[in-house]
Design a protein around this motif. Structure first.
Motif, PDB file in Angstrom:
ATOM      1  N   GLU A 211      36.974  21.160  44.167  1.00  0.00           N
ATOM      2  CA  GLU A 211      36.230  20.625  43.026  1.00  0.00           C
ATOM      3  C   GLU A 211      35.302  21.701  42.497  1.00  0.00           C
ATOM      4  OE1 GLU A 211      33.975  17.115  43.913  1.00  0.00           O
ATOM      5  OE2 GLU A 211      35.745  15.970  44.526  1.00  0.00           O
ATOM      6  N   GLU A 212      34.993  21.613  41.213  1.00  0.00           N
ATOM      7  CA  GLU A 212      34.023  22.522  40.631  1.00  0.00           C
ATOM      8  C   GLU A 212      32.661  22.287  41.282  1.00  0.00           C
ATOM      9  OE1 GLU A 212      32.425  23.812  36.208  1.00  0.00           O
ATOM     10  OE2 GLU A 212      34.167  22.513  36.396  1.00  0.00           O
ATOM     11  N   LEU A 213      31.925  23.348  41.518  1.00  0.00           N
ATOM     12  CA  LEU A 213      30.574  23.229  42.042  1.00  0.00           C
ATOM     13  C   LEU A 213      29.757  22.406  41.052  1.00  0.00           C
ATOM     14  CD1 LEU A 213      28.566  24.178  44.279  1.00  0.00           C
ATOM     15  CD2 LEU A 213      27.982  26.059  42.731  1.00  0.00           C
ATOM     16  N   SER A 214      29.043  21.423  41.536  1.00  0.00           N
ATOM     17  CA  SER A 214      28.294  20.535  40.652  1.00  0.00           C
ATOM     18  C   SER A 214      26.966  20.148  41.291  1.00  0.00           C
ATOM     19  CB  SER A 214      29.113  19.259  40.394  1.00  0.00           C
ATOM     20  OG  SER A 214      29.191  18.486  41.589  1.00  0.00           O
ATOM     21  N   ALA A 215      26.171  19.406  40.549  1.00  0.00           N
ATOM     22  CA  ALA A 215      24.901  18.906  41.081  1.00  0.00           C
ATOM     23  C   ALA A 215      25.139  18.038  42.310  1.00  0.00           C
ATOM     24  CB  ALA A 215      24.157  18.120  40.001  1.00  0.00           C
TER      25      ALA A 215
END
Length: 150
Positions: free
Chosen positions: A7-11
């Motif tokens: 997954e994309e790095l996110s909050a």
């Protein structure tokens, strides 16, 4: 490792990514000088950051950089960082992360992917060789440049 996905790095994942642990002695190999120098001028639009999850648990973080105009050829399509949690190392998450970067590099039209690392007994060289990187050069700081032909 049963349900690995990227997954994309996110909050939602950044705290877990920043909390990944390393095995003793690995911390000295986190960021080669070459990457530290380049990050000063790196374009955030060209930085590809992802986490590897096993189910809902973040088990690895990977950062790549894609810049066809980079002044250094070995930084045009480069794996800049890979951190696999100490308890997860040796179970396939690192290889999974590298495969994701390779897929992204191919999608962007690159014919090779490089990595720069510092040699050392506890360093990442054995891992990079296992996943297919071959040393091809050395940086001005004495670091190893390795590549995978795509």
């Amino acid at each position: 490792m049963s349900e690995l996905h990227v997954e994309e790095l996110s909050a939602d994942t950044i705290v877990a990514a920043n909390s990944l642990t390393l095995k003793p002695g690995q911390e000295e190999f986190i960021a080669p000088t070459t990457y530290a120098v380049e990050m000063v001028v790196a374009d955030p639009q060209k930085t590809w950051q992802r986490v590897v999850l096993d189910g809902d648990d973040v088990v690895a973080f990977v950062r790549a950089y894609f810049d066809p105009d980079a002044t250094s050829e070995h930084l045009r399509a480069a794996l800049w960082r890979i951190n696999v949690d100490a308890d997860t190392q040796g179970r396939g998450a690192g290889r999974f992360a590298v495969d994701a970067v390779i897929a992204e590099a191919r999608k962007r039209g690159y014919d090779r992917l490089t990595v720069v690392y510092e040699a050392g007994e506890l360093g990442p060289e054995a891992f990079f060789r296992r996943v297919g990187f071959t040393p091809v050069d050395e940086t001005e700081y004495g670091e190893v440049v390795a590549e995978i032909t795509l």
